[in-house]
Design an enzyme around this catalytic site. Structure first.
Site, PDB file in Angstrom:
ATOM      1  N   ILE A  35      23.528  35.497  41.054  1.00  0.00           N
ATOM      2  CA  ILE A  35      23.969  36.880  40.963  1.00  0.00           C
ATOM      3  C   ILE A  35      25.036  37.003  39.876  1.00  0.00           C
ATOM      4  CG2 ILE A  35      25.000  38.803  42.264  1.00  0.00           C
ATOM      5  CD1 ILE A  35      22.367  37.849  43.426  1.00  0.00           C
ATOM      6  N   GLY A  36      24.747  37.688  38.798  1.00  0.00           N
ATOM      7  CA  GLY A  36      25.690  37.861  37.691  1.00  0.00           C
ATOM      8  C   GLY A  36      26.411  39.195  37.781  1.00  0.00           C
ATOM      9  N   GLU A 158      24.070  41.477  51.066  1.00  0.00           N
ATOM     10  CA  GLU A 158      24.924  40.300  50.890  1.00  0.00           C
ATOM     11  C   GLU A 158      25.964  40.195  52.011  1.00  0.00           C
ATOM     12  OE1 GLU A 158      26.626  39.768  47.017  1.00  0.00           O
ATOM     13  OE2 GLU A 158      27.901  38.119  47.676  1.00  0.00           O
ATOM     14  N   GLU A 278      40.702  42.644  51.442  1.00  0.00           N
ATOM     15  CA  GLU A 278      41.422  43.901  51.182  1.00  0.00           C
ATOM     16  C   GLU A 278      40.431  44.995  50.781  1.00  0.00           C
ATOM     17  OE1 GLU A 278      42.292  40.907  49.949  1.00  0.00           O
ATOM     18  OE2 GLU A 278      44.057  40.586  51.194  1.00  0.00           O
TER      19      GLU A 278
HETATM   20  C1  LIG Z   1      32.689  30.803  46.727  1.00  0.00           C
HETATM   21  C2  LIG Z   1      32.527  31.995  45.831  1.00  0.00           C
HETATM   22  C3  LIG Z   1      31.279  32.284  45.316  1.00  0.00           C
HETATM   23  C4  LIG Z   1      31.114  33.390  44.473  1.00  0.00           C
HETATM   24  N1  LIG Z   1      29.880  33.627  43.948  1.00  0.00           N
HETATM   25  C5  LIG Z   1      29.701  34.682  43.118  1.00  0.00           C
HETATM   26  C6  LIG Z   1      28.419  34.912  42.522  1.00  0.00           C
HETATM   27  O1  LIG Z   1      27.459  34.175  42.763  1.00  0.00           O
HETATM   28  N2  LIG Z   1      28.273  35.951  41.675  1.00  0.00           N
HETATM   29  C7  LIG Z   1      29.321  36.792  41.372  1.00  0.00           C
HETATM   30  O2  LIG Z   1      29.104  37.734  40.609  1.00  0.00           O
HETATM   31  N3  LIG Z   1      30.562  36.596  41.899  1.00  0.00           N
HETATM   32  C8  LIG Z   1      30.766  35.558  42.769  1.00  0.00           C
HETATM   33  N4  LIG Z   1      32.016  35.333  43.304  1.00  0.00           N
HETATM   34  C9  LIG Z   1      33.131  36.174  42.873  1.00  0.00           C
HETATM   35  C10 LIG Z   1      33.634  37.141  43.941  1.00  0.00           C
HETATM   36  O3  LIG Z   1      32.731  38.208  44.125  1.00  0.00           O
HETATM   37  C11 LIG Z   1      35.016  37.611  43.462  1.00  0.00           C
HETATM   38  O4  LIG Z   1      35.878  36.489  43.516  1.00  0.00           O
HETATM   39  C12 LIG Z   1      35.576  38.723  44.304  1.00  0.00           C
HETATM   40  O5  LIG Z   1      34.829  39.899  44.167  1.00  0.00           O
HETATM   41  C13 LIG Z   1      37.041  39.022  43.941  1.00  0.00           C
HETATM   42  O6  LIG Z   1      37.188  39.231  42.577  1.00  0.00           O
HETATM   43  P1  LIG Z   1      38.305  38.431  41.746  1.00  0.00           P
HETATM   44  O7  LIG Z   1      38.153  36.971  42.034  1.00  0.00           O
HETATM   45  O8  LIG Z   1      38.224  38.885  40.332  1.00  0.00           O
HETATM   46  O9  LIG Z   1      39.692  38.899  42.371  1.00  0.00           O
HETATM   47  P2  LIG Z   1      40.480  40.233  42.049  1.00  0.00           P
HETATM   48  O10 LIG Z   1      39.561  41.396  42.095  1.00  0.00           O
HETATM   49  O11 LIG Z   1      41.282  40.012  40.814  1.00  0.00           O
HETATM   50  O12 LIG Z   1      41.447  40.311  43.309  1.00  0.00           O
HETATM   51  C14 LIG Z   1      42.626  39.505  43.402  1.00  0.00           C
HETATM   52  C15 LIG Z   1      43.351  39.918  44.691  1.00  0.00           C
HETATM   53  O13 LIG Z   1      43.766  41.312  44.592  1.00  0.00           O
HETATM   54  C16 LIG Z   1      43.222  42.046  45.701  1.00  0.00           C
HETATM   55  N5  LIG Z   1      42.812  43.387  45.247  1.00  0.00           N
HETATM   56  C17 LIG Z   1      42.061  43.683  44.154  1.00  0.00           C
HETATM   57  N6  LIG Z   1      41.846  45.011  44.081  1.00  0.00           N
HETATM   58  C18 LIG Z   1      42.451  45.559  45.158  1.00  0.00           C
HETATM   59  C19 LIG Z   1      42.563  46.890  45.658  1.00  0.00           C
HETATM   60  N7  LIG Z   1      42.000  47.925  45.025  1.00  0.00           N
HETATM   61  N8  LIG Z   1      43.248  47.086  46.811  1.00  0.00           N
HETATM   62  C20 LIG Z   1      43.822  46.040  47.478  1.00  0.00           C
HETATM   63  N9  LIG Z   1      43.747  44.747  47.051  1.00  0.00           N
HETATM   64  C21 LIG Z   1      43.068  44.512  45.911  1.00  0.00           C
HETATM   65  C22 LIG Z   1      42.012  41.256  46.176  1.00  0.00           C
HETATM   66  O14 LIG Z   1      41.726  41.522  47.528  1.00  0.00           O
HETATM   67  C23 LIG Z   1      42.467  39.819  45.946  1.00  0.00           C
HETATM   68  O15 LIG Z   1      43.244  39.366  47.013  1.00  0.00           O
HETATM   69  C24 LIG Z   1      32.223  34.234  44.147  1.00  0.00           C
HETATM   70  C25 LIG Z   1      33.479  33.942  44.685  1.00  0.00           C
HETATM   71  C26 LIG Z   1      33.650  32.829  45.517  1.00  0.00           C
HETATM   72  C27 LIG Z   1      35.020  32.558  46.058  1.00  0.00           C
END
Ligand SMILES: Cc1cc2nc3c(=O)[nH]c(=O)nc-3n(C[C@H](O)[C@H](O)[C@H](O)COP(=O)(O)OP(=O)(O)OC[C@H]3O[C@@H](n4cnc5c(N)ncnc54)[C@H](O)[C@@H]3O)c2cc1C
Length: 291
Positions: A35-36, A158, A278
């Site tokens: 999933i990209g 998902e 969150e």
């Molecule tokens: C094991 C694993 C597998 C994954 N596999 C995939 C995959 O196959 N494909 C893919 O596309 N992605 C994948 N991901 C990515 C995952 O979807 C993202 O890590 C997730 O959506 C959070 O985005 P971020 O890491 O950029 O954190 P950020 O969005 O930067 O968030 C950082 C922190 O800020 C908080 N935050 C952000 N915005 C808000 C808000 N509006 N209100 C309150 N709090 C907020 C978040 O809750 C978090 O605690 C994977 C992640 C993990 C850990």
């Protein structure tokens, strides 16, 4: 991922050719997906995605970077979420589309998949750099510009399924096996409580499956299952670590310590992948009319 969300996505939005070519292979377990969605500056805020597909003669030219892409190094296909029009401040969700990318053709032809090693020292996810990757006209999934609607529909699949509340199930089963039938009261109560929560979550998850089957949009209910499920999955690890009286590095015992060791390092990711705690709680609050 293929049977959980990409197959249903294809079933709903794919062309007859795409469905006929791929769905039987998913059902036979012969075809895997990645999933990209997430990007370096766009995780929770998926609408901020910058990867761009531009129309060219005979198809599309894609440029951008995806990150945390689970299984991109092995998958047969990627469902790629990207912009097909420049971003508009008036409607942040407009101008995005999904593409069905044949990974065997893409790797080395504009797509570079680099490993990211996780806390367990394992290669599960990746950074995917995309530079001038050509995709043919028929690689688009669904209608151009419908990407946001499609991707949010896919997230209900998902978030609501068994892999969002059963990630620690093996640990629970192993703890019951190791401690029963003479578990001390404290452990018996804790294991019984965890089991009853799993039974309830299974019912919730099945009711979301029923809504999906009926063609309803259970985005809110799916967020609820995932959040409650993740709390339980993480709590299971902590509770069993305390009541089972084993340490992850205890080599003398058999399966339980190694399952525990695996989950101690994996559990933090449960409330990140597929949408953070969150974000899900924000969705639930909105659904309850609290914000
Ligand atoms: C094991 C694993 C597998 C994954 N596999 C995939 C995959 O196959 N494909 C893919 O596309 N992605 C994948 N991901 C990515 C995952 O979807 C993202 O890590 C997730 O959506 C959070 O985005 P971020 O890491 O950029 O954190 P950020 O969005 O930067 O968030 C950082 C922190 O800020 C908080 N935050 C952000 N915005 C808000 C808000 N509006 N209100 C309150 N709090 C907020 C978040 O809750 C978090 O605690 C994977 C992640 C993990 C850990």
């Amino acid at each position: 991922m293929a049977d959980r969300q990409s197959g249903p996505n294809l079933l709903r939005n794919g062309t007859e050719e795409q469905r006929a070519a791929i769905l039987p292979r998913i059902a036979a377990g012969e075809c895997s997906f990645c999933i990209g969605m997430s990007e370096p500056d766009s995780g929770s805020d998926l609408a901020a995605a910058r990867t761009r597909a531009q129309r060219v003669q005979g198809g599309w030219l894609v440029n951008g970077t995806k990150v945390w892409t689970s299984g991109a190094h092995e998958a047969d296909y990627m469902i790629l979420f990207c912009r097909t029009e420049a971003k508009s401040d008036a409607d942040r969700h407009a101008g995005a589309s999904q593409f069905l990318v044949d990974m065997a053709k893409a790797r080395g032809a504009g797509m570079t998949v680099r490993p990211i090693i996780d806390m367990r020292g394992e290669h599960h996810f990746n950074e995917v750099a995309i530079q001038d990757l050509f995709l043919p006209e028929d690689a688009i999934l669904g209608r151009e510009g419908d990407g946001w609607k499609q991707v949010t529909g896919e997230l209900a699949y998902e978030r609501s399924g068994p892999d969002r509340f059963l990630s620690s199930f093996t640990l629970l089963a192993e703890a019951v096996r190791a401690l029963a039938p003479d578990a001390p009261d404290r452990a018996a109560v804790a294991l019984g409580r965890l089991t009853s929560h799993i039974v309830t979550l299974r019912r919730l998850s099945r009711s979301v499956a029923g809504m999906l089957r009926a063609g309803e949009d259970p985005a809110l209910q799916a967020a609820l299952v995932k959040d409650l499920g993740n709390v339980l999955e993480q709590e299971t690890v902590e509770v069993i670590r305390l009541v089972a009286d084993v340490e992850p590095e205890d080599e003398a015992a058999e399966v339980l310590p190694s399952v525990l060791a695996h989950l101690v390092l994996t559990a933090p990711s449960f409330s990140l992948r597929g949408g953070t705690r969150e974000i899900l709680r924000g969705m639930i609050a909105r659904g309850l009319g609290l914000r």
